[in-house]
Design a protein around this motif. Structure first.
Motif, PDB file in Angstrom:
ATOM      1  N   PRO A  88       1.033  -1.035  -0.188  1.00 24.22           N
ATOM      2  CA  PRO A  88       0.075   0.229  -0.219  1.00 24.22           C
ATOM      3  C   PRO A  88       0.818   1.247   0.300  1.00 24.22           C
ATOM      4  CG  PRO A  88       0.071  -1.258   2.135  1.00 24.22           C
ATOM      5  CD  PRO A  88       0.952  -1.914   1.512  1.00 24.22           C
ATOM      6  N   ILE A  89       1.130   1.692  -1.376  1.00 19.35           N
ATOM      7  CA  ILE A  89       2.611   2.467  -1.208  1.00 19.35           C
ATOM      8  C   ILE A  89       1.811   4.029  -1.089  1.00 19.35           C
ATOM      9  CG2 ILE A  89       2.749   3.020  -3.600  1.00 19.35           C
ATOM     10  CD1 ILE A  89       5.944   2.737  -3.281  1.00 19.35           C
ATOM     11  N   GLU A  90       0.827   4.244  -1.543  1.00 18.50           N
ATOM     12  CA  GLU A  90       0.435   5.273  -0.979  1.00 18.50           C
ATOM     13  C   GLU A  90      -0.228   5.632   0.016  1.00 18.50           C
ATOM     14  OE1 GLU A  90      -1.408   2.940  -2.598  1.00 18.50           O
ATOM     15  OE2 GLU A  90      -2.490   3.894  -4.542  1.00 18.50           O
ATOM     16  N   ALA A 119      13.078   0.018  -2.869  1.00 18.49           N
ATOM     17  CA  ALA A 119      13.652  -1.151  -2.369  1.00 18.49           C
ATOM     18  C   ALA A 119      11.906  -1.484  -1.588  1.00 18.49           C
ATOM     19  CB  ALA A 119      14.504  -0.998  -1.081  1.00 18.49           C
ATOM     20  N   LYS A 120      10.920  -1.087  -0.779  1.00 18.14           N
ATOM     21  CA  LYS A 120       9.749  -1.920  -0.187  1.00 18.14           C
ATOM     22  C   LYS A 120       9.470  -2.431  -1.648  1.00 18.14           C
ATOM     23  CE  LYS A 120       8.917  -0.375   3.815  1.00 18.14           C
ATOM     24  NZ  LYS A 120       7.741  -1.137   5.195  1.00 18.14           N
ATOM     25  N   LEU A 121       9.414  -1.495  -3.001  1.00 16.45           N
ATOM     26  CA  LEU A 121       8.764  -2.373  -3.938  1.00 16.45           C
ATOM     27  C   LEU A 121       9.776  -3.859  -4.623  1.00 16.45           C
ATOM     28  CD1 LEU A 121       7.958   0.512  -5.827  1.00 16.45           C
ATOM     29  CD2 LEU A 121       6.712  -0.781  -4.911  1.00 16.45           C
ATOM     30  N   LEU A 122      10.419  -3.460  -4.911  1.00 14.38           N
ATOM     31  CA  LEU A 122      11.302  -4.743  -5.396  1.00 14.38           C
ATOM     32  C   LEU A 122      11.258  -5.357  -4.132  1.00 14.38           C
ATOM     33  CD1 LEU A 122      13.133  -5.784  -7.201  1.00 14.38           C
ATOM     34  CD2 LEU A 122      15.092  -5.049  -5.555  1.00 14.38           C
ATOM     35  N   ALA A 123      11.251  -5.901  -2.555  1.00 20.90           N
ATOM     36  CA  ALA A 123      11.300  -6.257  -1.880  1.00 20.90           C
ATOM     37  C   ALA A 123      10.489  -7.627  -1.713  1.00 20.90           C
ATOM     38  CB  ALA A 123      11.278  -6.028  -0.119  1.00 20.90           C
ATOM     39  N   TYR A 128      12.030 -11.351  -0.714  1.00 22.06           N
ATOM     40  CA  TYR A 128      12.958 -11.256   0.275  1.00 22.06           C
ATOM     41  C   TYR A 128      12.506 -10.278   1.398  1.00 22.06           C
ATOM     42  CZ  TYR A 128      16.746 -13.271  -2.858  1.00 22.06           C
ATOM     43  OH  TYR A 128      16.987 -13.890  -3.963  1.00 22.06           O
ATOM     44  N   THR A 129      12.836 -10.306   2.518  1.00 23.57           N
ATOM     45  CA  THR A 129      12.661  -9.178   3.377  1.00 23.57           C
ATOM     46  C   THR A 129      13.701  -7.918   3.397  1.00 23.57           C
ATOM     47  OG1 THR A 129      13.026 -11.548   5.273  1.00 23.57           O
ATOM     48  CG2 THR A 129      12.360  -8.972   5.832  1.00 23.57           C
ATOM     49  N   PHE A 130      12.520  -6.804   3.240  1.00 26.28           N
ATOM     50  CA  PHE A 130      12.812  -5.871   3.307  1.00 26.28           C
ATOM     51  C   PHE A 130      13.298  -4.740   4.961  1.00 26.28           C
ATOM     52  CE2 PHE A 130      11.831  -1.020   4.808  1.00 26.28           C
ATOM     53  CZ  PHE A 130      12.251  -0.055   3.937  1.00 26.28           C
ATOM     54  N   ILE A 131      14.305  -5.020   4.757  1.00 28.63           N
ATOM     55  CA  ILE A 131      14.728  -4.439   5.954  1.00 28.63           C
ATOM     56  C   ILE A 131      15.547  -2.547   5.354  1.00 28.63           C
ATOM     57  CG2 ILE A 131      17.258  -4.380   7.538  1.00 28.63           C
ATOM     58  CD1 ILE A 131      15.151  -6.746   8.080  1.00 28.63           C
ATOM     59  N   ASP A 132      14.713  -1.831   6.850  1.00 26.11           N
ATOM     60  CA  ASP A 132      14.977  -0.180   6.308  1.00 26.11           C
ATOM     61  C   ASP A 132      16.879  -0.604   7.122  1.00 26.11           C
ATOM     62  OD1 ASP A 132      15.179   2.300   6.631  1.00 26.11           O
ATOM     63  OD2 ASP A 132      13.548   2.412   7.806  1.00 26.11           O
ATOM     64  N   ALA A 133      17.554   0.803   6.192  1.00 25.12           N
ATOM     65  CA  ALA A 133      19.134   0.539   5.984  1.00 25.12           C
ATOM     66  C   ALA A 133      19.059   1.150   7.572  1.00 25.12           C
ATOM     67  CB  ALA A 133      19.668   1.771   4.990  1.00 25.12           C
ATOM     68  N   LYS A 134      17.726   2.387   7.947  1.00 25.05           N
ATOM     69  CA  LYS A 134      18.087   2.664   9.426  1.00 25.05           C
ATOM     70  C   LYS A 134      18.410   1.997  10.602  1.00 25.05           C
ATOM     71  CE  LYS A 134      14.714   4.977  11.557  1.00 25.05           C
ATOM     72  NZ  LYS A 134      13.721   6.167  12.029  1.00 25.05           N
ATOM     73  N   GLU A 135      17.704   0.189  10.839  1.00 28.46           N
ATOM     74  CA  GLU A 135      18.119  -0.416  11.262  1.00 28.46           C
ATOM     75  C   GLU A 135      19.295  -1.035  11.474  1.00 28.46           C
ATOM     76  OE1 GLU A 135      15.489  -0.514  13.395  1.00 28.46           O
ATOM     77  OE2 GLU A 135      14.673   0.838  12.242  1.00 28.46           O
ATOM     78  N   LEU A 136      20.262  -0.654  10.315  1.00 30.05           N
ATOM     79  CA  LEU A 136      21.384  -1.771   9.726  1.00 30.05           C
ATOM     80  C   LEU A 136      22.742  -1.389   9.472  1.00 30.05           C
ATOM     81  CD1 LEU A 136      20.689  -4.708   8.951  1.00 30.05           C
ATOM     82  CD2 LEU A 136      20.879  -3.664   6.519  1.00 30.05           C
ATOM     83  N   VAL A 165      16.331  -7.358   0.985  1.00 30.99           N
ATOM     84  CA  VAL A 165      16.404  -5.600   0.334  1.00 30.99           C
ATOM     85  C   VAL A 165      17.065  -4.610   1.238  1.00 30.99           C
ATOM     86  CG1 VAL A 165      15.550  -4.508  -1.990  1.00 30.99           C
ATOM     87  CG2 VAL A 165      15.374  -7.017  -2.127  1.00 30.99           C
ATOM     88  N   VAL A 166      17.645  -4.327   0.795  1.00 33.27           N
ATOM     89  CA  VAL A 166      18.214  -2.553   1.483  1.00 33.27           C
ATOM     90  C   VAL A 166      18.526  -2.023   0.625  1.00 33.27           C
ATOM     91  CG1 VAL A 166      20.422  -1.971   3.485  1.00 33.27           C
ATOM     92  CG2 VAL A 166      19.206  -4.930   3.117  1.00 33.27           C
ATOM     93  N   PRO A 167      17.571  -0.739   0.649  1.00 30.93           N
ATOM     94  CA  PRO A 167      17.734   0.528   0.660  1.00 30.93           C
ATOM     95  C   PRO A 167      19.234   1.368   0.748  1.00 30.93           C
ATOM     96  CG  PRO A 167      16.460   0.779   2.025  1.00 30.93           C
ATOM     97  CD  PRO A 167      16.043  -0.643   2.292  1.00 30.93           C
ATOM     98  N   GLY A 168      19.316   1.389  -0.244  1.00 31.55           N
ATOM     99  CA  GLY A 168      21.010   2.169  -0.061  1.00 31.55           C
ATOM    100  C   GLY A 168      21.116   3.589   0.303  1.00 31.55           C
ATOM    101  N   PHE A 169      22.192   4.131   0.048  1.00 29.07           N
ATOM    102  CA  PHE A 169      22.617   5.649  -0.207  1.00 29.07           C
ATOM    103  C   PHE A 169      21.805   5.961   1.995  1.00 29.07           C
ATOM    104  CE2 PHE A 169      20.480   9.941  -1.115  1.00 29.07           C
ATOM    105  CZ  PHE A 169      21.516  10.507  -2.175  1.00 29.07           C
ATOM    106  N   TYR A 170      22.114   5.629   2.924  1.00 28.90           N
ATOM    107  CA  TYR A 170      21.523   6.440   3.595  1.00 28.90           C
ATOM    108  C   TYR A 170      21.279   5.316   4.885  1.00 28.90           C
ATOM    109  CZ  TYR A 170      16.865   4.745   4.472  1.00 28.90           C
ATOM    110  OH  TYR A 170      15.587   3.198   4.316  1.00 28.90           O
ATOM    111  N   GLY A 171      21.688   5.721   6.027  1.00 25.98           N
ATOM    112  CA  GLY A 171      21.866   5.032   7.834  1.00 25.98           C
ATOM    113  C   GLY A 171      21.391   5.845   8.415  1.00 25.98           C
TER     114      GLY A 171
END
Ligand code: ASP
Length: 449
Positions: A88-90, A119-123, A128-136, A165-171
Motif C-alpha cells: 500500500p504505497i499510497e 527497496a520496499k517494492l523490490l522486496a 525477500y525481506t525488506f530491511i530499513d537501512a536505518k536498522e542496519l 533487500v536493503v535501501p542504499g544511500f543512508y543509515g
C-alpha cells in the motif's frame, strides 16, 4: 554469498524491475540486495533523488513543490501497479506528504525516501525481506560508519530473516534519524555490507558492461576491461575515469573481496572484475585516462640537487597554501610541480614570490593549459615496449610532450600535452595500442589472454 547492488538505471521503471528480478532469482547466492532510487527512464528524465532534493529546496524557499511530488508518486504507483504488487504505497506517500505539509521534514529523511520506497517494492517483487537501512547501517558521532554496531546488526538480521533487500544511500545517525551518505552512496552501502558479511563477491549492477579502456566521449565504444586490480583502478579513477566511488572500493579492497561490475541490460556480458590480483594484460595496457586543466611550474636553481631538503622546502610552500601536488617530474637542477590550474589560480603569484625570495629559486617557468594522460598498465615491469609505443605514437601524431613520467610502481606512464591536443592524443594512443600486440616486442614475456 554475494551482495548485489543495483543502481538507479537498473531500477528506473517496471521493465527494469523485471530484469533485476530475473538476475536475482537466477542465483540464490545473491542474497543481500542493495538498491538505489528509481533513476532516469530516458536521457531527458529525472532521477527520483534529484526531484527529492529539489522538493526540499522548494520547500525551503516557499516554492510550490506539489507538481514535483505528484511526479514522484505517479512513478512509484505505476511500478507497483504494473508489477501487480500489493504494497500500500499510497499510505507511505501520504505520510511523507503530511510531513512536507507541516514543513517538518529533514533533507536526509526526505531524500532517502527514494531508496526506501524502491527497496520496499523490490522486496515484495522478489519475495525477500525488506530491511530499513536505518536498522542496519549506523553512523557514529564523527559521521563515520560504526562498523562494529553495523556488523552485529547485519549478521543477526541476515541469519534471522534470510535474503534481504536493503535501501542504499543512508543509515541512522547516533540518535536514530536518517543520515544520507554522499551522492552515489548506494555503492558504499553495498561495499560495507559485503565487507561485514564477508561476502564472496560484491556485484555492482549498472547500465554499462564494465569499466571502459578509455573515455567513451572520446572513443567510440571502447573495449571493456575484463580484469583490473584495485591499484590499477585507483590510477584510472584518479586520472578521471568514471568508476565506483572511492569510498565504495576501500571497504571491499581491505577485506580482499572482489567487485564484479555487471550490466543489468546485458547480464550475459562478462563485465569487469576488480580484485587484488594483478593480471598482465594483452599489450600491457589496462586503460587510458586523463584530465585537462593542469598547470606546471618548473623551478630552476643552480646546484639544487646538492642542496639537502630543497624539495621538501619547495613542497612545503605549496602545502602551506593548501595546494595539492599532482605530479613532480624532476631533472637535475630543476623540478616540475604539476597542480590543478583552478586550485592555484589565486595564489600563483604569491607562491612564485615565496619560492624565489625564500628558497632562492632563480627561474619559475609556468606552463598553462596542460592536460595529463595516464597510460595505465598492469604489472608491466618486465614488459619492454610500452613506453616506446607511447612515444612513437606521439611522434607519429607530431605532438610534443612537456611531461613524461613513470610512476615508481610502474603502473602508469603519465604524459603532459596541451589541453587542445588531449582528445587527439587519447584517440591516437587507443587506436595505436589496443589492437597492437606489444608483448611481441618483449623478450619472452607473454600475455596471459
Ligand atoms: N540515489 C542516490 C543518488 O542519486 C544514491 C545512489 O544512487 O547511489 O546519488
Amino acid at each position: 554469498m554475494k551482495v548485489a547492488k543495483f543502481g538507479g538505471s537498473s531500477m528506473a521503471h517496471e521493465e527494469q524491475f523485471k530484469k533485476v528480478k530475473s538476475i536475482i532469482l537466477a542465483a540464490p547466492e545473491r542474497s543481500v540486495i542493495v538498491v538505489s532510487a528509481l533513476g532516469k527512464r530516458t536521457k531527458e528524465d529525472d532521477k527520483v533523488t534529484d526531484l527529492l532534493y529539489l522538493i526540499h529546496a522548494y520547500l525551503h524557499h516557499g516554492v510550490d513543490w506539489t507538481p514535483l511530488w505528484e511526479r514522484i508518486c505517479e512513478r512509484f504507483i505505476q511500478v507497483r501497479d504494473v508489477l501487480s504488487l500489493t504494497f500500500p504505497i499510497e499510505d507511505e506517500l501520504l505520510e511523507i506528504q503530511k510531513k512536507l505539509q507541516r514543513e517538518k521534514v529533514s533533507q536526509d529523511f526526505l531524500v532517502s525516501r527514494g531508496e526506501y520506497l524502491t527497496a520496499k517494492l523490490l522486496a515484495e517483487y522478489v519475495g525477500y525481506t525488506f530491511i530499513d537501512a536505518k536498522e542496519l547501517i549506523f553512523f557514529d558521532y564523527t559521521g563515520e560508519i560504526d562498523e562494529e554496531r553495523t556488523k552485529q546488526a547485519i549478521i543477526t538480521i541476515y541469519q534471522e530473516k534470510g535474503p534481504l533487500v536493503v535501501p542504499g544511500f543512508y543509515g541512522a545517525n547516533p540518535v536514530g534519524k536518517e543520515k544520507l551518505m554522499g551522492r552515489g552512496g548506494s555503492d558504499i552501502t553495498g561495499a560495507i555490507l559485503a565487507k561485514l558479511l564477508n561476502a564472496d563477491c560484491y556485484e555492482n549492477w549498472t547500465d554499462v558492461s564494465g569499466i571502459m579502456m578509455a573515455d567513451p566521449r572520446i572513443i567510440d565504444t571502447p573495449k571493456i576491461i575484463k580484469e583490473i586490480s584495485f591499484r590499477e583502478l585507483r590510477e584510472m579513477a584518479y586520472m578521471g575515469a568514471n568508476v565506483l566511488h572511492e569510498s565504495a572500493i576501500f571497504p571491499v579492497q581491505e577485506a580482499g573481496i572482489p567487485i564484479q561490475i555487471k550490466n543489468t541490460n546485458d547480464p550475459e556480458a562478462q563485465g569487469t572484475r576488480i580484485s587484488s590480483k594483478e593480471v598482465e594484460k594483452e599489450n600491457g595496457l589496462t586503460g587510458i585516462a586523463g584530465k585537462k586543466d593542469f598547470l606546471s611550474l618548473t623551478l630552476f636553481k643552480r646546484h639544487m640537487s646538492d642542496e639537502i631538503g630543497f624539495i621538501w622546502k619547495a613542497m612545503s610552500v605549496f602545502a602551506n597554501h593548501g595546494i595539492s601536488i599532482e605530479h613532480i617530474p624532476s631533472g637535475i637542477d630543476n623540478i616540475g610541480v604539476v597542480v590543478s590550474a583552478e586550485a592555484i589560480a589565486d595564489q600563483l603569484f604569491l607562491i612564485t614570490k615565496e619560492l624565489k625570495e625564500n628558497l632562492g629559486v632563480e627561474e619559475v617557468e609556468i606552463i598553462e593549459n596542460l592536460a595529463l594522460i595516464s597510460v595505465v598498465g598492469g604489472p608491466h615491469k618486465e614488459l619492454i615496449g610500452l613506453s616506446g609505443k607511447v612515444l612513437s605514437i606521439l611522434n607519429q601524431l607530431e605532438i610534443r610532450t612537456s611531461i613524461l613520467s613513470q610512476g615508481a610502481q610502474e603502473l602508469n606512464l603519465i604524459i603532459g600535452v596541451k589541453n587542445e591536443e588531449y582528445e587527439t592524443v587519447v584517440k591516437g594512443l587507443y587506436e595505436g595500442m589496443v589492437n597492437v600486440d606489444v608483448s611481441k616486442t618483449s623478450h619472452g614475456v607473454t600475455s596471459n589472454s
